[in-house]
Design an enzyme around this catalytic site. Structure first.
Site, PDB file in Angstrom:
ATOM      1  CG  ASP A  92       1.376 -11.122 -18.801  1.00  0.00           C
ATOM      2  OD1 ASP A  92       1.614 -10.858 -17.610  1.00  0.00           O
ATOM      3  OD2 ASP A  92       0.743 -12.130 -19.173  1.00  0.00           O
ATOM      4  CG  HIS A 144       4.956 -15.258 -17.438  1.00  0.00           C
ATOM      5  ND1 HIS A 144       4.490 -16.522 -17.671  1.00  0.00           N
ATOM      6  CD2 HIS A 144       3.858 -14.479 -17.230  1.00  0.00           C
ATOM      7  CE1 HIS A 144       3.165 -16.520 -17.622  1.00  0.00           C
ATOM      8  NE2 HIS A 144       2.763 -15.294 -17.357  1.00  0.00           N
TER       9      HIS A 144
END
Length: 287
Positions: free
Chosen positions: A188, A193
């Protein structure tokens, strides 16, 4: 609207061959905080290849491709800005213990599109099987902000009753400052993030931890605390993502054990127990 509902629901399932190795499993486990203390025999079940067991939530990253949220955005009829997308919920049902090494086929399809007023919710179902039969069934709920309000079906209520009484167990799990940077190596690579600028564009002060990382941390805590560390007893895990975790925070995980079910609530200790996961249920077989 960027979501063509008819096209998304009518699209043929997308089938992908995936594979993984013990090293992939170990990386995932490290990504959710396993291995502390490094010499603890209970942690070596997650980190040492000679005694490796697979936490069922590994299914959410197995094969190393994009997770359900990003995979949903590449389905026919879906064309939205990633910065307006949130992972609203995740369910996983395992049909048998996951092998440490395998080649499997995963089939993805959008099974529903709900109108929540201020957001559209896509439901992406993923089924995986290998030569020996079904492995897991997963559903990711993908919230697309600003794409609701067309008068469609609202779908099931996301509400969950608050737990009553003191929890049977409460544990705290610190999240490393670099936890998101490590976890993103499982596949991911969403900049939310890692990139502060992208995170601000998405409405956050700084990068946030992957919801599925918190999901894995939570399931591991339940297994280690109430299921004697036996990953094979897990049958399913369902959770709603109602808040974010920031790297460097501590998670407080409260557990209520029932007959074959553990109900869980997760909050961020550093922000006054602000809820992160609610409506979380782990179903298991009796030992």
């Amino acid at each position: 609207m960027p979501v063509d509902i008819s096209r998304a629901l009518a699209a043929a399932p997308r089938t992908t061959e995936i594979s993984w190795t013990p090293e992939d499993v170990q990386l995932y486990h490290l990504g959710i905080g396993a291995g502390v203390p490094a010499t603890d025999p209970r942690e070596l079940r997650y980190t040492l290849e000679s005694r490796l067991h697979v936490l069922p939530s590994f299914a959410t990253v197995a094969g190393g491709g994009p997770p359900g949220v990003i995979a949903a955005l590449s389905m026919p009829g879906v064309d939205v800005d990633l910065a307006r997308v949130l992972h609203g919920g995740q369910s996983l049902r395992v049909h048998r213990p996951l092998p440490v090494r395998a080649t499997a086929t995963r089939t993805d399809r959008i099974t529903a599109v709900h109108d929540k007023g201020k957001a559209a919710v896509l439901v992406l179902r993923s089924d995986a099987a290998d030569a020996d039969g079904p492995l897991w069934t997963a559903e990711a709920q993908v919230y697309v902000r600003g794409e609701g309000g067309w008068g469609g079906d609202r779908g099931p209520s996301a509400g969950a009753p608050e737990e009553q009484g003191a929890p049977d167990r409460t544990v705290e799990r610190p999240v490393r400052e670099d936890q998101a940077l490590l976890y993103r190596l499982t596949g991911d690579l969403n900049l939310l993030h890692a990139d502060p600028g992208f995170a601000r564009r998405a409405g956050f002060d700084r990068p946030v931890l992957h919801g599925l990382c918190t999901y894995g941390i939570t399931l591991k805590a339940v297994v280690d605390t109430l299921l004697d560390g036996d990953v094979t007893r897990v049958r399913s895990c369902t959770a709603r993502f109602v808040g974010v975790t920031y790297p460097g925070e501590t998670l407080r995980i409260r557990m209520w054990r029932g007959d074959g079910t553990v109900r869980v609530a997760v909050g961020a200790v550093d922000r006054g127990d602000t809820p992160v996961l609610t409506g979380t249920t782990v179903k298991f077989t009796q030992g």
